[in-house]
Design a protein around this motif. Structure first.
Motif, PDB file in Angstrom:
ATOM      1  N   MET A 192       0.813  -1.218   0.000  1.00  0.00           N
ATOM      2  CA  MET A 192       0.000   0.000   0.000  1.00  0.00           C
ATOM      3  C   MET A 192       0.842   1.262   0.000  1.00  0.00           C
ATOM      4  O   MET A 192       0.418   2.301  -0.474  1.00  0.00           O
ATOM      5  CB  MET A 192      -0.941  -0.028   1.202  1.00  0.00           C
ATOM      6  N   SER A 267      -7.419   0.314  -2.821  1.00  0.00           N
ATOM      7  CA  SER A 267      -6.348   0.154  -3.810  1.00  0.00           C
ATOM      8  C   SER A 267      -6.970  -0.278  -5.123  1.00  0.00           C
ATOM      9  O   SER A 267      -7.628  -1.326  -5.193  1.00  0.00           O
ATOM     10  CB  SER A 267      -5.330  -0.898  -3.340  1.00  0.00           C
ATOM     11  N   THR A 318      -3.068   3.424  -4.173  1.00  0.00           N
ATOM     12  CA  THR A 318      -3.666   3.303  -2.844  1.00  0.00           C
ATOM     13  C   THR A 318      -4.033   4.660  -2.266  1.00  0.00           C
ATOM     14  O   THR A 318      -3.226   5.590  -2.297  1.00  0.00           O
ATOM     15  CB  THR A 318      -2.686   2.598  -1.891  1.00  0.00           C
TER      16      THR A 318
END
Lengths: 332, 332, 332, 332
Positions: A192, A267, A318
């Motif tokens: 992320m 995401s 993300t």
């Protein structure tokens, strides 16, 4: 009483957020690091909720880039990038549960200059990539080695130093049947690259398969929003997390709590889909646990929602969407 | 001499495109179908180049939807969708090689009405999804069962029938270290849902790991560009492919050849990235094998390149970019 | 009876699709060409429905690029690009009506080599642009001048010629209060660069303001799907269109009809939004005028819808979605 | 000495950032408000650099929504939305110059409840729109009227109040030849909906045409990142700005400076393109005026760049990318 005692982890966790046992995953214990998130390998460690685990993480290049004269294309061997510690098997975890991971500390390790950032072909936010495939020539390969120190920060050059603001770039659980590259972020966490995943925060991760299979790695000493060139200040660390288990709390994507806010993490690509995913989950959370009507939450977040861009360089972008605790109060 | 005798498969394949052995993967032989593309399972069949393999494919729902009164959300069990035959281990295949798969035939099987299409929540091109996450309520779940016949086609209603134009929705090789859902298309093939992957075409697939691990399934009796609602006319089939191996031909993504054109296939999000990826590979191919300068190929495709939209509904969108053989001639 | 006699234009137009008067917009009549679509200028011509208008169009560079040694960045003066003929004021046209434009013919004019395509910085499908803003250096500026002839086609080089398949790159009506660059496609038409806008087709355009203010220009001698490098075979022409008016037919975006299909046209970014817009309009059209239920149309187009990529290079991407007349029949 | 005395406006402006004259654009002076950004109308005011102008702005609905029982679809008349004050003609401003606008104050006006937010069909970040065109039914139309007060803030409900954090939602100059809806943000400013455009900041805007033609309106009392449902807390105000002119400073898109950071602003779709545009301009600025090498700036922003999401709901999304003054120092 600190905020943590009122956290969801402390209130709902099997171990009530307490530290009940301590474990270490040294390089020796880890042995082979991993490059996919999946359940096709043997756990390196099995713990009960309440475990505190300190891991010796490698940097994203597994230490392969040691000098500013190194060529990333010669030193790196795709897809063997972004090595991960773990997996950690959590007893009692089953599909539909939630893993709560409190990040206790991140401490740099290894000889100086221990921080690394690079520009390499086909990777980064302002260059052609495998996804945004263009014909123009890449930027020159560039390596930057920098000193990283808890006190003095990240020494960029003689004039500029940045504070040491470490976080975990890649953390997550195994998908149910997939094994996905540790370069990818998705609903189970993964890469992320979101700076809020930092010491003092609790990350909530969906459990997709028995034992959860927690992985982590890729710690950054500093990173701006978006991780623009694709490579933050990568550095090896000892990263310590406390692991708890919340039975029956089924979440669709990672969530995060710290002293100030509640966050949901999306995401996806294009970037608006990452934002949509994060905000929709936040609305659903506010409706499920904070007493809001969905429409009311939608309209309120329009006025006070906050967005943090994690990465704009990985196979999925993300975004974290958050709301202040001072506005929404505590969940039930 | 048919065009196939001059195909890249026939000219460069280890078996020169010939049919040297015959194999069947019946439901019984297959046993458990697969839901990921990866090399973490035992091959169901091992062959040499020149093998002709007939597979009994299931429809994308593994036959679970038998009536128009079925509710997809009740009958389906995500992520156990889009069952795949295989993997087929190809002797001699190594990372960096190319698998050539000539699609000999697709024949429907099973009792009528054997065709199925559905609308289900969070899936489709004109509804909110897990990626394009919105707050509006889903469309009603809807199941449509239709008769599918080689001669009379797909009977949509009393007034409308569509020709039977079958193709393989999902076909590909295993990634090197990942195991990815058969719902996803990517550089190794997978769920491309591209109607050109039809009998009479050769698909070229990158070999990412020793043995290649070929999977296929998800055959469609008819499909429009984009597979708009997410579900074509799904049907069980016997699908027969001829497999050859081209040593040392390293390709970044699937390619395709038929009697009329050469095609490259890109899968990404947003859709322009799928188009960029497909077109860039086509330019690189024209430069590597057809004697074009890259800039010249770029400008020429501007005037005559063709785009086929495969899917606009899967986790990555798929686009094929092609150029007529009558324009570019034969590759070296 | 040709298909045109059953066209919507012929059945619903004020002039029943007939050619009732003839007009010419020569370079001299036009005088100053236009670079925006809007109603802030005086019409160059006022006509009744049934008018046939022949326009001397310039190429997209207004003839400024005459040699392969020209530098586009020196010869072109943004935003004075893509010059348009018109506007043509159509008597009786009011907001909420529809303009029907039958394209009778496109004939090249001017000295050879009359076709031009170029690569210029910050423009094109496989390079960084003002929108997809990256740091990598541009491709070299390149000009290609080619002979264009109705019979012998577009002579690319000694080996390759492409058929002359002309169409109108830019055509549309004025927005209600905006004046938008002729480089942009949108709901009123504009720079769609869609090869189906060719002789033999009827384009239906929304009327947004009294008099409609029809513009057209930017004719292409050949173009592939996507107009990859951003510049098709641009050439000056005499373009002849027949104009009719359909009172009270309010459409949200351009539509098109030819002998084989009905098409809706979407222009947006990212590309999936262009596809969504086109397909949603097609479904709404099928529901409004062809007797389909919306859900049924959605499911049927999944099996037989066709997508044509117009451009992947302009400020908005353009996609046409179509369905065969043999499938949907005639509208009411 | 405040930071403003060292601002670019104060150092480079024709008026050195000083307040040299005062002007009011009351509702009466304004008369007709405007719905496009363009130079096709007469200026409402002509000033020299150094002018301080106070404008009575309307809310985005021009006050048409007065009650929570109003239906937006009945009260609003697209495209006559987002009314703008101006244009203000700035003497001496020519294409290639930069307009510097220091926001002195925003003060709410009008009877309580003076704040308005709504949900309306086809508009917002988590619903289908004209661009993201889907088939699912819209959310119910909803109007929320809230009290807005400088001291007590925005009263959301009995439990929740948000601080009054006003900013200008829409501000910009005229394009050179276009006239673009005030709902759109782009390189000239417009409907950016970026909360940093607040009292205490200087906005730098490109001058595209003689006189600059400054417009502003659409002030928000509070807004979260992304303006999620599409409508912030809209309210009428008296907004006071100081206008200066920087000759010969040519910028490609809006920039902003306040006591803490320098920001560049990108508006595009998909959202990653807005981020790319903002960050590329920031790199170019750092290279042109702060002594950085482009590659060095790219790598440094990777570690410390900040991203603010303005809107994820308008025809183009808006992102601001910024860097702290404490890191980059002062420009030359």
């Amino acid at each position: 009483m600190s905020w943590f005692d009122k956290s969801i982890m402390a209130r709902k966790g099997v171990a009530k957020g307490a530290a009940l046992s301590r474990h270490e995953i040294t390089e020796e214990v880890q042995g082979k690091y991993h490059y996919v998130y999946g359940a096709y390998v043997e756990p390196v460690l099995t713990v009960d909720p309440g475990a505190v685990v300190s891991s010796e993480t490698h940097d994203a290049f597994e230490g392969a880039i040691t000098s500013e004269t190194d060529k990333p294309t010669e030193k790196l061997n795709f897809p063997y990038l972004n090595p991960q510690n773990g997996p950690i098997y959590v007893n009692g975890a089953e599909k539909g549960d939630c893993l709560a991971v409190y990040i206790e500390s991140i401490v740099p390790r290894g000889p100086q200059p221990r921080g690394t950032t690079v520009i390499m072909p086909e990777f980064g936010g302002l260059v052609p990539t495998a996804d945004t495939a263009l014909l123009t020539a890449p930027l020159p390969e560039t390596v930057r080695k920098v000193e990283v120190d808890v006190e003095t920060g990240v020494k960029w050059n003689d004039r500029i130093s940045l504070p040491y603001e470490p976080f975990i770039g890649t953390i997550g659980t195994a998908p149910e049947i997939e094994a996905i590259s540790s370069l990818v972020p998705d609903y189970y966490g993964g890469n992320m690259d979101l700076p809020d995943v930092a010491p003092g925060a609790v990350v909530y991760l969906p459990v997709n398969t028995k034992g959860a299979y927690l992985y982590l790695g890729d710690c950054h000493a500093a990173q701006g929003d978006g991780e623009l060139c694709g490579v933050a200040i990568e550095h090896p660390t000892v990263t310590t997390v406390r692991i708890d288990l919340i039975k029956g709390w089924t979440i669709a994507a990672p969530r995060l709590e710290n002293d100030r806010f509640f966050m949901t993490i999306g995401s996806s690509r294009p970037m608006e889909d990452a934002a949509r995913g994060a905000y929709r989950e936040l609305i659903r959370w506010m409706a499920a646990d904070f007493g809001f009507d969905e429409i009311d939450a939608y309209m309120l977040l329009t006025q006070c929602g906050r967005v943090r861009l994690g990465n704009m360089v990985d196979p999925k972008y993300t975004i974290g969407a958050s709301v202040l605790k001072s506005i929404v109060g505590e969940p039930r």
